[in-house]
Design a protein around this motif. Sequence first.
Motif, PDB file in Angstrom:
ATOM      1  N   LEU A  28     -69.649 -34.485  24.501  1.00 40.84           N
ATOM      2  CA  LEU A  28     -69.073 -35.790  24.196  1.00 40.84           C
ATOM      3  C   LEU A  28     -68.469 -35.728  22.803  1.00 40.84           C
ATOM      4  O   LEU A  28     -69.032 -35.119  21.896  1.00 40.84           O
ATOM      5  CB  LEU A  28     -70.157 -36.871  24.188  1.00 40.84           C
ATOM      6  CG  LEU A  28     -70.702 -37.349  25.526  1.00 40.84           C
ATOM      7  CD1 LEU A  28     -71.873 -38.277  25.287  1.00 40.84           C
ATOM      8  CD2 LEU A  28     -69.611 -38.059  26.328  1.00 40.84           C
ATOM      9  N   LYS A  29     -67.302 -36.388  22.632  1.00 35.45           N
ATOM     10  CA  LYS A  29     -66.678 -36.335  21.327  1.00 35.45           C
ATOM     11  C   LYS A  29     -66.329 -37.740  20.847  1.00 35.45           C
ATOM     12  O   LYS A  29     -65.632 -38.489  21.540  1.00 35.45           O
ATOM     13  CB  LYS A  29     -65.425 -35.471  21.413  1.00 35.45           C
ATOM     14  CG  LYS A  29     -64.801 -35.179  20.068  1.00 35.45           C
ATOM     15  CD  LYS A  29     -63.584 -34.296  20.230  1.00 35.45           C
ATOM     16  CE  LYS A  29     -62.787 -34.257  18.939  1.00 35.45           C
ATOM     17  NZ  LYS A  29     -61.481 -33.660  19.165  1.00 35.45           N
ATOM     18  N   GLY A  45     -65.067 -42.925  35.314  1.00 36.07           N
ATOM     19  CA  GLY A  45     -64.352 -41.740  34.848  1.00 36.07           C
ATOM     20  C   GLY A  45     -64.621 -40.587  35.784  1.00 36.07           C
ATOM     21  O   GLY A  45     -65.572 -40.627  36.558  1.00 36.07           O
ATOM     22  N   PRO A  46     -63.789 -39.555  35.713  1.00 35.49           N
ATOM     23  CA  PRO A  46     -63.938 -38.423  36.629  1.00 35.49           C
ATOM     24  C   PRO A  46     -65.187 -37.605  36.321  1.00 35.49           C
ATOM     25  O   PRO A  46     -65.796 -37.755  35.265  1.00 35.49           O
ATOM     26  CB  PRO A  46     -62.683 -37.590  36.377  1.00 35.49           C
ATOM     27  CG  PRO A  46     -62.265 -37.938  34.993  1.00 35.49           C
ATOM     28  CD  PRO A  46     -62.661 -39.362  34.781  1.00 35.49           C
ATOM     29  N   SER A  47     -65.564 -36.717  37.241  1.00 34.20           N
ATOM     30  CA  SER A  47     -66.692 -35.808  37.006  1.00 34.20           C
ATOM     31  C   SER A  47     -66.426 -34.985  35.750  1.00 34.20           C
ATOM     32  O   SER A  47     -65.292 -34.601  35.492  1.00 34.20           O
ATOM     33  CB  SER A  47     -66.865 -34.854  38.185  1.00 34.20           C
ATOM     34  OG  SER A  47     -67.066 -35.585  39.354  1.00 34.20           O
ATOM     35  N   TRP A 228     -62.875 -40.023  29.915  1.00 36.76           N
ATOM     36  CA  TRP A 228     -61.962 -39.015  30.442  1.00 36.76           C
ATOM     37  C   TRP A 228     -62.354 -37.664  29.881  1.00 36.76           C
ATOM     38  O   TRP A 228     -62.933 -37.580  28.794  1.00 36.76           O
ATOM     39  CB  TRP A 228     -60.520 -39.373  30.061  1.00 36.76           C
ATOM     40  CG  TRP A 228     -59.485 -38.471  30.675  1.00 36.76           C
ATOM     41  CD1 TRP A 228     -58.778 -37.489  30.052  1.00 36.76           C
ATOM     42  CD2 TRP A 228     -59.047 -38.488  32.025  1.00 36.76           C
ATOM     43  NE1 TRP A 228     -57.937 -36.891  30.927  1.00 36.76           N
ATOM     44  CE2 TRP A 228     -58.068 -37.475  32.155  1.00 36.76           C
ATOM     45  CE3 TRP A 228     -59.377 -39.250  33.163  1.00 36.76           C
ATOM     46  CZ2 TRP A 228     -57.410 -37.207  33.357  1.00 36.76           C
ATOM     47  CZ3 TRP A 228     -58.728 -38.984  34.353  1.00 36.76           C
ATOM     48  CH2 TRP A 228     -57.754 -37.974  34.445  1.00 36.76           C
ATOM     49  N   ASN A 229     -62.001 -36.648  30.654  1.00 32.08           N
ATOM     50  CA  ASN A 229     -62.367 -35.287  30.295  1.00 32.08           C
ATOM     51  C   ASN A 229     -61.162 -34.623  29.628  1.00 32.08           C
ATOM     52  O   ASN A 229     -60.164 -34.347  30.272  1.00 32.08           O
ATOM     53  CB  ASN A 229     -62.757 -34.603  31.614  1.00 32.08           C
ATOM     54  CG  ASN A 229     -63.002 -33.129  31.479  1.00 32.08           C
ATOM     55  OD1 ASN A 229     -62.567 -32.488  30.520  1.00 32.08           O
ATOM     56  ND2 ASN A 229     -63.694 -32.582  32.453  1.00 32.08           N
ATOM     57  N   VAL A 230     -61.263 -34.429  28.299  1.00 30.12           N
ATOM     58  CA  VAL A 230     -60.155 -33.808  27.581  1.00 30.12           C
ATOM     59  C   VAL A 230     -60.532 -32.376  27.247  1.00 30.12           C
ATOM     60  O   VAL A 230     -61.409 -32.133  26.418  1.00 30.12           O
ATOM     61  CB  VAL A 230     -59.835 -34.559  26.274  1.00 30.12           C
ATOM     62  CG1 VAL A 230     -58.620 -33.940  25.594  1.00 30.12           C
ATOM     63  CG2 VAL A 230     -59.610 -36.026  26.554  1.00 30.12           C
ATOM     64  N   GLU A 231     -59.923 -31.443  27.931  1.00 30.88           N
ATOM     65  CA  GLU A 231     -60.229 -30.022  27.747  1.00 30.88           C
ATOM     66  C   GLU A 231     -61.732 -29.764  27.809  1.00 30.88           C
ATOM     67  O   GLU A 231     -62.309 -29.102  26.943  1.00 30.88           O
ATOM     68  CB  GLU A 231     -59.657 -29.512  26.421  1.00 30.88           C
ATOM     69  CG  GLU A 231     -58.137 -29.422  26.469  1.00 30.88           C
ATOM     70  CD  GLU A 231     -57.523 -29.329  25.078  1.00 30.88           C
ATOM     71  OE1 GLU A 231     -58.307 -29.281  24.115  1.00 30.88           O
ATOM     72  OE2 GLU A 231     -56.300 -29.321  24.977  1.00 30.88           O
ATOM     73  N   GLY A 232     -62.375 -30.341  28.817  1.00 35.31           N
ATOM     74  CA  GLY A 232     -63.792 -30.077  29.036  1.00 35.31           C
ATOM     75  C   GLY A 232     -64.730 -30.938  28.214  1.00 35.31           C
ATOM     76  O   GLY A 232     -65.942 -30.840  28.347  1.00 35.31           O
ATOM     77  N   ILE A 233     -64.193 -31.783  27.343  1.00 33.54           N
ATOM     78  CA  ILE A 233     -65.051 -32.610  26.502  1.00 33.54           C
ATOM     79  C   ILE A 233     -64.879 -34.075  26.877  1.00 33.54           C
ATOM     80  O   ILE A 233     -63.757 -34.571  26.991  1.00 33.54           O
ATOM     81  CB  ILE A 233     -64.695 -32.425  25.010  1.00 33.54           C
ATOM     82  CG1 ILE A 233     -64.653 -30.935  24.676  1.00 33.54           C
ATOM     83  CG2 ILE A 233     -65.695 -33.154  24.129  1.00 33.54           C
ATOM     84  CD1 ILE A 233     -64.067 -30.643  23.322  1.00 33.54           C
ATOM     85  N   GLY A 234     -66.014 -34.762  27.088  1.00 33.67           N
ATOM     86  CA  GLY A 234     -65.947 -36.159  27.476  1.00 33.67           C
ATOM     87  C   GLY A 234     -65.551 -37.047  26.298  1.00 33.67           C
ATOM     88  O   GLY A 234     -66.069 -36.894  25.192  1.00 33.67           O
ATOM     89  N   GLN A 235     -64.626 -37.960  26.565  1.00 34.54           N
ATOM     90  CA  GLN A 235     -64.222 -38.893  25.509  1.00 34.54           C
ATOM     91  C   GLN A 235     -64.052 -40.283  26.099  1.00 34.54           C
ATOM     92  O   GLN A 235     -63.710 -40.433  27.265  1.00 34.54           O
ATOM     93  CB  GLN A 235     -62.893 -38.447  24.889  1.00 34.54           C
ATOM     94  CG  GLN A 235     -63.044 -37.165  24.110  1.00 34.54           C
ATOM     95  CD  GLN A 235     -61.768 -36.774  23.396  1.00 34.54           C
ATOM     96  OE1 GLN A 235     -60.832 -37.567  23.308  1.00 34.54           O
ATOM     97  NE2 GLN A 235     -61.708 -35.555  22.919  1.00 34.54           N
TER      98      GLN A 235
END
Lengths: 263, 270
Positions: A28-29, A45-47, A228-235
């Motif tokens: 998470l970021k 949000g997506p998986s 949302w998943n931004v480059e593998g990191i949840g935001q």
Amino acid sequence: MNKGKPKLNQYSIETQKLNLFYGKTPVLKEVNLQIKRGLVTSIIGPSGSGKTSFLTVLNRLTDLIPAARVDGSVFVNGENLFAPDVDTIQLRRRVGMIFQKPVPFPFSIQKNMVLPLREHGMKDRRQQAERVETVLRDVGLWEEVKDRLSHSAGLLSGGQQQRLCIARALALKPEILLMDEPCSALDPISTAAIESLIQSLKGRYTIVIVTHNLAQARRISDETAFFWNVEGIGQLVESAPTEILFEAPADPLTKAYVHGIRG
Amino acid sequence: MLCTGVAVGVGLFFFWLIGDIFLKGAPGITWEFLWDEPENAGRKGGIAPVLVSTAAILLVTLGTAVPIGFGTAVFLAEFSQGKTTLGRMVRRALDVLASVPSIIFGLFGNAVFSHWMGLGFSILSGGLTLACMVLPILIRTIEAGLRAVPLSTRLSAAALGLSRVAVLRDLIFPAAVPSLAAGLLLGLGRALSETAALIFTSGYVSRMPESLLDSGRSLSVHIYDLAMNVPGGDTHAYASAWVLIVLLFSINGLTALCLDHWGKTRMRGL
């Protein structure tokens, strides 16, 4: 939509620049989210967008994951969740959690209900019995199980098990209830039962519910947060009153997701 | 084809061995044989003191091995998470211990319990030596049982604010009971059939023991002695072997039954 009566600027949960790592992997970021008291807040949000991970931070279940590390701050009822003097056992009494798959313990319905009560200091059997009946009525399970409290909880149907788990958490009089996709393993009828249960708990508890089901988020929640998943990191992309998030989202990504274009 | 042949061979061998013992041992089995003291170095009389000594040795073994084994297993499964150096060391040591031949345990027991601790040739020495021997299997079996408790159960218990102690007591220990029983019975079987380790520790006095500090002869030692050192002891050696085999079969049967029963109740429970 029923908004309840939140006190102004009264947040049950507030996260500031919350980051979560599993080992060196960021999960998470910089999540800044405020969750209003007494309302139902959906997290959609997506998986892989960190929704469940976010929930597990809120009752410090992350403590049980050896490599998990949190930074940033989280306030529950204004108190710093990661202050050194926080008693996690008390914290988890106040912040209940319901999991995706119901997890009844492998013994009787009665013992499932009483064990946590006893652990939190309620020794009087009459008090226990009263509390158990009250919460089982709250979740609409009392009539179905009152004659077989001594039966194994594993014999209940999936929907009944999930309501039992909710009752078990409610029996501890939590202030906040975290629900991680509580209906995803259930059939539509059980799902409807849980949804109306959530509606009936509104106002008395602050409920945070992770769901994959957008229609469900829309039906039951006052506020919605979109991860949302931004480059593998949840935001966290955006959070708003549910109607606004679905009808007039500020972020184009939200708009695409709630209209089923992305995700 | 060859495999089938080998399999049939193994089966036949097993039946031959068991059949031989049963056929030659059965005629010697009488109430007197079970109730009387041995006479004439075991050629006549019965095996009552031997049965008592065997039971006493097993009790000492279980009495020591179960608490130590359970404690170690809980440490390994719950508190060391497979990562700490101590946990790794203990596990490595157990794996090595499990494969140490029993004669080595016998010599160790003789040196440590009989001489160094001054227990002499006694039931206590023998029981303690066997405890060391069955510990590895007991610990590993219990540890596996403890680890089998699903993470979801642990997480939801923690989410209800249950303390570590409560989680162990109410959720993890009960779940480990079947594996405790299995480990116990496996260990018991190994202890019951042990000879080498006992000759050096509990000795082979065939009188009725009066205390745990007396030397006592276990069934397996009795068989060894009758078969090897006593000319004309064959009939009673066979009869004793018959008793030992029946005991071992009962223990195995009991294990299977328990596991089956617990397996089913656990399934229903979840």
